[in-house]
Design an enzyme around this catalytic site. Structure first.
Site: not given
Ligand code: PMP
Length: 281
Positions: A203, A146, A33, A179
């Site tokens: 990511l 992702k 996505y 993250e």
């Protein structure tokens, strides 16, 4: 200003949008996505989001998808919805097929999109900063793709909320800070901004790369390197970055104040730097 959905070429109100129970995204999390934000009626960083979507699909060996067609459909859906400040969500699954782990042969990917209004937070957390907890990163080994497999992220966010905080920061078993649950992370330490390097553990955020780009433009020192939890705790400033998050200062981590516990000038400088980019794109 309708909030719209799109399924494989059909446009409808979001509440009418349904997909098959045999969608592989639903059955296996076999889907990727993107979320694109719009400002003043314009989608921001479209090219970068579609490059990443294309890469995500290729990494998972999806059948060749018409990425330009998906992009055109996304822009078209956004313009139909006429929502100036919107989040455009684009999800591509490996398709609809009877449940079976192996890749189905010769079926098209399934493309689902929604366009919804972004409600700004009140009180504005970008002004006040947020508090966060650290959580162990128990995600899979390809966080650079992702995918919709966000269960660890969901659990981490919920744990933060239940602890009275806004977000969670993933830290590896051996103490490396990765993250946020839906954002990248920067610290100000030793007079420079530091963020985790691009590895399969995080990511490759588009906002992250914009911030690095703004650093280069402003000749502000920046390093992509590993750092551990003690360096995080000792940082002068900490902020999260993301498409919806933008630049979000973190003023408390695991109950300890970050620096003097207030939003710092460097986070503010990058908030403004991002606004300039938004206006000039
Ligand atoms: N890391 C994770 C785990 C995310 O979900 C996001 C949000 N997509 C980000 C980083 C930030 O990426 P971007 O700046 O491209 O939105």
């Amino acid at each position: 200003m309708p909030e719209l959905a799109y399924i494989n070429g059909r446009v409808m109100p979001i509440e009418d949008a349904v997909v098959s129970v045999e969608d592989r995204g639903y059955q296996f999390g076999d889907a990727v996505y993107e979320v694109i934000a719009s400002y003043g009626g314009k989608m921001f960083c479209i090219k970068e989001h579609f490059v990443r979507l294309d890469r995500s699909m290729k990494e998972l060996h999806f059948p060749i998808a018409q990425i330009d067609e998906i992009r055109r459909a996304a822009v078209d859906l956004f313009s139909k919805a006429k929502i100036e400040r919107a989040a455009v969500y684009i999800q591509v699954s490996r398709g609809v097929s009877p449940r079976n782990h192996s890749f189905p042969a010769n079926i098209p990917v399934q493309v689902v999109m929604t366009v919804r209004k972004i409600e700004e937070k009140n009180p504005p957390i970008r002004e006040t900063g947020i508090s966060a907890i650290t959580v162990e990163d128990f995600r899979w080994g390809r966080c650079d793709i992702k995918t919709v497999q966000l269960l660890p992220n969901v659990l981490a966010k919920q744990k933060a909320l239940e602890a009275g905080c806004f977000d969670a920061i993933f830290v590896s078993k051996d103490g490396i800070v990765r993250e946020g649950s839906s954002s990248n992370l920067f610290i100000l330490s030793g007079g420079m901004l530091i963020t985790h390097p691009l590895t399969p553990d995080i990511l490759p955020g588009i906002t992250r790369s914009l911030v690095i780009d703004i650093c280069r433009e402003k000749e502000y020192p920046v390093q992509e390197r590993f750092f551990d939890k003690s360096e995080l705790y000792e940082a002068v400033e900490v902020f999260l970055t993301g498409t919806i998050t933008e630049v979000l200062p973190v003023v408390k981590i695991d109950g300890r104040p970050v620096g003097n516990g207030k939003v710092g000038p460097v986070a503010r400088m990058f908030q403004e730097g991002l606004l300039v980019r938004l206006k000039n794109e």
